[in-house]
Structures are given as C-alpha cells and as structure tokens.
Design an enzyme around this catalytic site. Structure first.
Site: not given
Ligand code: 5GP
Ligand code: ZN
Length: 116
Positions: A102, A104
C-alpha cells in the site's frame, strides 16, 4: 496467504468496511484508520502482493496505477499545489504492519524530512 487471512484483501472484497475515496480496475484507496496527517489515504492494488520484494516485471503497470491513483486523489483532496508525500514501507524494519502493499498518501500539514 489467502484473501481470508489478509485485512486489505478483505477490504477489497467488501467484507470489512472502509472509507473508500478512489477506485479503478486495478486499485482502490481508502482513509487510514489511524491518520497521521489531515489527509492520510492508503492506495492498494486489488490483487494481493505481500511486499515490494514480491513484485516482478509483470507488475509494472499495477505499481504505476498506484501512483496515478495518488495523483488523482491528491487533486481530489486539494493537495496538489501545496505538496504531499507518498511512501511505501517494506518489511517490519521499515514499519510495514499490513502485508499487502500500500502507498500511504499524506498531506494537509507540513511534512518533515527525514521521516523517523
Ligand atoms: P504500514 O504500517 O503497513 O505501512 O501501514 C498500515 C496502515 O494501515 C497503518 O497506517 C494503519 O493505521 C492502517 N490500518 C490498519 N488496519 C486498518 C483498517 O482496518 N482499516 C484502515 N482503513 N486502515 C487500517
Ligand atoms: Zn491481501
């Protein structure tokens, strides 16, 4: 990993609700549940890819579509002129916590560099 195990595959499937702001054939985008900026959107491919390390040459168009989505959403959110950041974490050491790639998209406040 199957779609049943993956949070973001379940969002793509409509099994878990999300505040969707953009959809295309290859990507969808929705607001982060724990926003780190006034605009914090996650842009994901509909197809499961675990990390950047799992991408191959056939995925060029897919990855490109994530950036084109970022451009469209930035315009939609009124961020295009002031600036915004797109970032993809790869692996636990970089802070990846959901193992479905993903981008951001962050904006709406001053963003410092380097990130922590
Ligand atoms: P990462 O840490 O993998 O780069 O980003 C994962 C992101 O997913 C985090 O910013 C977290 O807040 C978001 N996230 C985790 N669970 C959910 C969810 O159930 N729904 C949404 N909309 N975001 C989520
Ligand atoms: Zn997935």
């Amino acid at each position: 990993m199957t779609a049943q195990d993956c949070l973001f595959c379940r969002i793509v499937a409509g099994e878990i609700p999300a505040d969707v702001v953009y959809q295309s054939d290859t990507a969808i985008a929705f607001r982060d549940i724990n926003p780190q900026a006034p605009t914090h959107v996650l842009i994901i491919p509909r197809r499961h890819v675990t990390t950047i390390n799992d991408l191959d040459a056939d995925d060029q168009e897919l990855v490109g579509s994530l950036f084109l989505a970022a451009k469209a959403i930035a315009q939609q959110e009124g961020l295009a002129d002031d600036g915004y950041r797109v970032v993809m974490n790869c692996g636990e050491g970089a802070g990846q916590s959901v193992f479905h790639i993903h981008l951001h998209l962050l904006g709406g406040r001053l963003l410092n560099w380097p990130p922590g």
